[in-house]
Scaffold this motif. Structure first.
Motif, PDB file in Angstrom:
ATOM      1  N   MET A  14       1.054  -1.164   0.185  1.00 23.23           N
ATOM      2  CA  MET A  14       0.061  -0.173  -0.132  1.00 23.23           C
ATOM      3  C   MET A  14       0.722   1.299   0.094  1.00 23.23           C
ATOM      4  SD  MET A  14      -3.178  -0.072  -0.281  1.00 23.23           S
ATOM      5  CE  MET A  14      -4.104   1.851  -0.615  1.00 23.23           C
ATOM      6  N   ASP A  35      10.972   3.334   5.572  1.00 27.35           N
ATOM      7  CA  ASP A  35      11.019   1.924   5.689  1.00 27.35           C
ATOM      8  C   ASP A  35      12.041   1.297   6.642  1.00 27.35           C
ATOM      9  OD1 ASP A  35      10.384  -1.150   5.517  1.00 27.35           O
ATOM     10  OD2 ASP A  35       8.745  -0.392   4.269  1.00 27.35           O
ATOM     11  N   LYS A  40      13.215  -2.983   0.764  1.00 32.66           N
ATOM     12  CA  LYS A  40      11.985  -2.334   0.286  1.00 32.66           C
ATOM     13  C   LYS A  40      12.299  -0.699   0.039  1.00 32.66           C
ATOM     14  CE  LYS A  40       8.667  -5.488   2.198  1.00 32.66           C
ATOM     15  NZ  LYS A  40       7.657  -5.844   2.852  1.00 32.66           N
ATOM     16  N   ASN A  73      -0.465  -2.358  11.092  1.00 32.57           N
ATOM     17  CA  ASN A  73      -1.448  -1.737  11.743  1.00 32.57           C
ATOM     18  C   ASN A  73      -1.004  -1.161  13.158  1.00 32.57           C
ATOM     19  OD1 ASN A  73      -3.231  -2.173   9.841  1.00 32.57           O
ATOM     20  ND2 ASN A  73      -4.519  -3.614  10.689  1.00 32.57           N
ATOM     21  N   HIS A  76       0.429   2.044  13.458  1.00 32.51           N
ATOM     22  CA  HIS A  76      -0.369   3.253  12.889  1.00 32.51           C
ATOM     23  C   HIS A  76      -0.310   4.582  14.096  1.00 32.51           C
ATOM     24  CE1 HIS A  76      -2.760   1.305   9.497  1.00 32.51           C
ATOM     25  NE2 HIS A  76      -1.526   1.301   9.420  1.00 32.51           N
ATOM     26  N   LYS A  94      -6.353   2.814   7.079  1.00 37.14           N
ATOM     27  CA  LYS A  94      -7.153   2.056   7.862  1.00 37.14           C
ATOM     28  C   LYS A  94      -6.724   0.807   8.388  1.00 37.14           C
ATOM     29  CE  LYS A  94      -7.908  -1.151   5.065  1.00 37.14           C
ATOM     30  NZ  LYS A  94      -7.589  -2.354   5.470  1.00 37.14           N
ATOM     31  N   ARG A 155      -0.214 -12.440   2.074  1.00 43.96           N
ATOM     32  CA  ARG A 155       0.428 -11.744   3.004  1.00 43.96           C
ATOM     33  C   ARG A 155      -0.178 -11.453   4.240  1.00 43.96           C
ATOM     34  NH1 ARG A 155      -1.228  -6.197   1.887  1.00 43.96           N
ATOM     35  NH2 ARG A 155      -2.607  -6.335   0.232  1.00 43.96           N
TER      36      ARG A 155
HETATM   37  N1  LIG Z   1      -6.918   1.278   2.011  1.00 47.96           N
HETATM   38  C1  LIG Z   1      -6.996   0.041   1.686  1.00 47.96           C
HETATM   39  O1  LIG Z   1      -7.526  -0.550   0.826  1.00 47.96           O
HETATM   40  C2  LIG Z   1      -5.798  -0.848   2.059  1.00 47.96           C
HETATM   41  C3  LIG Z   1      -5.521  -1.807   1.285  1.00 47.96           C
HETATM   42  C4  LIG Z   1      -4.245  -2.577   1.814  1.00 47.96           C
HETATM   43  C5  LIG Z   1      -3.585  -2.291   3.023  1.00 47.96           C
HETATM   44  N2  LIG Z   1      -4.227  -1.293   3.509  1.00 47.96           N
HETATM   45  C6  LIG Z   1      -3.307  -0.774   4.783  1.00 47.96           C
HETATM   46  O2  LIG Z   1      -2.113  -0.420   4.743  1.00 47.96           O
HETATM   47  C7  LIG Z   1      -1.274  -0.802   5.596  1.00 47.96           C
HETATM   48  C8  LIG Z   1      -0.065  -1.451   5.003  1.00 47.96           C
HETATM   49  O3  LIG Z   1      -0.348  -2.794   4.527  1.00 47.96           O
HETATM   50  P1  LIG Z   1       0.399  -3.308   3.524  1.00 47.96           P
HETATM   51  O4  LIG Z   1      -0.594  -4.283   2.761  1.00 47.96           O
HETATM   52  O5  LIG Z   1       1.038  -2.417   2.433  1.00 47.96           O
HETATM   53  O6  LIG Z   1       1.477  -4.072   4.467  1.00 47.96           O
HETATM   54  P2  LIG Z   1       3.025  -4.595   3.641  1.00 47.96           P
HETATM   55  O7  LIG Z   1       3.383  -5.518   4.870  1.00 47.96           O
HETATM   56  O8  LIG Z   1       3.125  -4.925   2.270  1.00 47.96           O
HETATM   57  O9  LIG Z   1       3.767  -3.209   4.137  1.00 47.96           O
HETATM   58  C9  LIG Z   1       4.216  -2.672   5.604  1.00 47.96           C
HETATM   59  C10 LIG Z   1       5.463  -2.068   5.402  1.00 47.96           C
HETATM   60  O10 LIG Z   1       5.741  -1.398   6.394  1.00 47.96           O
HETATM   61  C11 LIG Z   1       7.226  -1.595   6.769  1.00 47.96           C
HETATM   62  N3  LIG Z   1       7.462  -1.200   8.062  1.00 47.96           N
HETATM   63  C12 LIG Z   1       7.454  -1.916   9.209  1.00 47.96           C
HETATM   64  N4  LIG Z   1       7.840  -1.184  10.500  1.00 47.96           N
HETATM   65  C13 LIG Z   1       8.025   0.056  10.139  1.00 47.96           C
HETATM   66  C14 LIG Z   1       8.565   1.200  10.601  1.00 47.96           C
HETATM   67  N5  LIG Z   1       8.643   1.137  11.944  1.00 47.96           N
HETATM   68  N6  LIG Z   1       8.429   2.425   9.810  1.00 47.96           N
HETATM   69  C15 LIG Z   1       8.173   2.342   8.835  1.00 47.96           C
HETATM   70  N7  LIG Z   1       7.945   1.257   7.831  1.00 47.96           N
HETATM   71  C16 LIG Z   1       8.040  -0.097   8.499  1.00 47.96           C
HETATM   72  C17 LIG Z   1       7.450  -2.954   6.386  1.00 47.96           C
HETATM   73  O11 LIG Z   1       8.790  -3.321   6.172  1.00 47.96           O
HETATM   74  C18 LIG Z   1       6.511  -3.037   5.129  1.00 47.96           C
HETATM   75  O12 LIG Z   1       7.489  -2.759   4.163  1.00 47.96           O
HETATM   76  C19 LIG Z   1      -2.036  -1.424   6.651  1.00 47.96           C
HETATM   77  O13 LIG Z   1      -2.683  -0.785   7.458  1.00 47.96           O
HETATM   78  C20 LIG Z   1      -3.280  -1.894   5.826  1.00 47.96           C
HETATM   79  O14 LIG Z   1      -4.462  -2.065   6.744  1.00 47.96           O
HETATM   80  C21 LIG Z   1      -5.044  -0.386   3.213  1.00 47.96           C
END
Ligand SMILES: NC(=O)c1ccc[n+]([C@@H]2O[C@H](COP(=O)([O-])OP(=O)(O)OC[C@H]3O[C@@H](n4cnc5c(N)ncnc54)[C@H](O)[C@@H]3O)[C@@H](O)[C@H]2O)c1
Length: 309
Positions: A14, A35, A40, A73, A76, A94, A155
């Motif tokens: 995301m 990140d 990544k 999450n 956040h 969210k 994932r």
């Molecule tokens: N709005 C939507 O439709 C939608 C869709 C998918 C995901 N999301 C939300 O987006 C968020 C991320 O989901 P995702 O699927 O991209 O997860 P993901 O696991 O692909 O990505 C999360 C990233 O955060 C990084 N991370 C971990 N700790 C960190 C830190 N302290 N500082 C910075 N980066 C850090 C991880 O290394 C990873 O690259 C979640 O909260 C999810 O609910 C929303």
């Protein structure tokens, strides 16, 4: 127009999507992605030609007007709070936080800092949802029924289908009816994983509308369908193909009128960013507030009961 300097926290699925859209946004300088995973971070920063930061301290040092938080999450709340108290406007993905207490702290932190806190309930910006909402203008919404289903996302490890998918629909029901949810009940189960992967939610809004949310990760193909009954119309929206059909003018002999509604061609995430940036520029309230995020979280948590999210 003042250029707003922003960063995206989380360069995962995301976060990379947010960063790509912000890279192209007018009046925005994408300062960098943040990140803890160096690979990544380098991959997204390299592809977009922006900075890459290992932590929040480095990112704040670069000077930010706003940030998007798209981390797992549980991060956040701590990241958003730190950003707000450092004077940065935040769009947090969210769910707003893991607990209502955390969400309340974020709302208070935004108030104290005088900064915008917006929650990424992106389906409000889905052009099909916007078209359906417009068709409900001036109508009494009687019921909303949403099906959101698909295969299990590989994932997905730390959250169940209610907190991941149904939370979108809780927000849509509140948005379409313009009313909060007054009563909710839920049946859910875990078929393949340790978290819920199927749920049926029944709710009633304060305005008296009934709502049904049917979501699961047991369907081999993606379904995103919404049906709305108002006192005079029946609206069917496909949130993937973005076709919205309105049936109305019901006659005693069974005849009725059907029309395809105009649906704008636009990316929901781009519309979400535009609304966030415009609110920053105009000093306007967030289009999806911290309170919205808190209510959506509370309702999703009440569906889960005592189970882990
Ligand atoms: N709005 C939507 O439709 C939608 C869709 C998918 C995901 N999301 C939300 O987006 C968020 C991320 O989901 P995702 O699927 O991209 O997860 P993901 O696991 O692909 O990505 C999360 C990233 O955060 C990084 N991370 C971990 N700790 C960190 C830190 N302290 N500082 C910075 N980066 C850090 C991880 O290394 C990873 O690259 C979640 O909260 C999810 O609910 C929303």
């Amino acid at each position: 127009m003042k250029t707003l300097r922003g960063a995206v926290f989380g360069a995962g699925v995301m976060g990379a999507y947010h960063a790509r859209m912000l890279r192209q946004a007018a009046g925005v300088e994408l300062v960098g992605v943040v990140d803890t995973d160096a690979d990544k971070r380098a991959q997204v920063a390299g592809a977009l030609g922006c900075g890459g930061f290992a932590d929040i301290v480095e990112a704040l040092d670069a000077g930010l007007d706003f940030a998007v938080v798209a981390t797992p999450n549980h991060l956040h709340a701590p990241l958003t709070e730190q950003l707000l108290t450092n004077g940065v406007h935040v769009l947090v993905e969210k769910p707003i936080a893991n607990t209502p207490e955390e969400a309340r702290r974020l709302i208070a932190a935004a108030d104290v800092a005088g900064r915008l806190l917006m929650v990424g309930h992106v389906e409000r910006f889905n052009p099909a949802v916007l078209a359906a909402k417009a068709a409900c203008e001036g109508e009494r919404v009687v019921s909303v029924s949403i099906t959101r289903a698909g295969p299990f996302p590989p994932r997905m490890a730390d959250v169940g289908v209610i907190m991941d998918l149904a939370v979108h629909d809780v927000d849509i029901v509140r948005y379409i009816t313009g009313s909060d949810i007054a009563e909710v009940s839920c049946q859910h189960d875990r078929v393949h994983g340790s978290r819920q992967d199927v749920a049926l939610i029944l709710a009633r809004t304060e305005s008296g509308a009934s709502a049904q949310i049917d979501c699961n990760w047991l369907t081999p193909f993606r379904v995103r369908q919404m049906k709305i009954a108002t006192a005079t119309k029946f609206i069917v929206a496909d949130l993937i193909t973005r076709q919205v059909v309105e049936h109305s003018a019901f006659m005693p002999n069974g005849a009725y009128t059907t029309r395809h509604l105009f649906v704008r061609q636009a990316e929901p995430l781009q519309l979400e960013h535009e609304a966030f940036l415009e609110a920053i520029r105009n000093g306007a309230p967030a289009p999806v507030t911290g309170w919205d995020g808190l209510r959506n979280l509370e309702i999703a948590l009440s569906c889960i009961g005592g189970e882990a999210a």
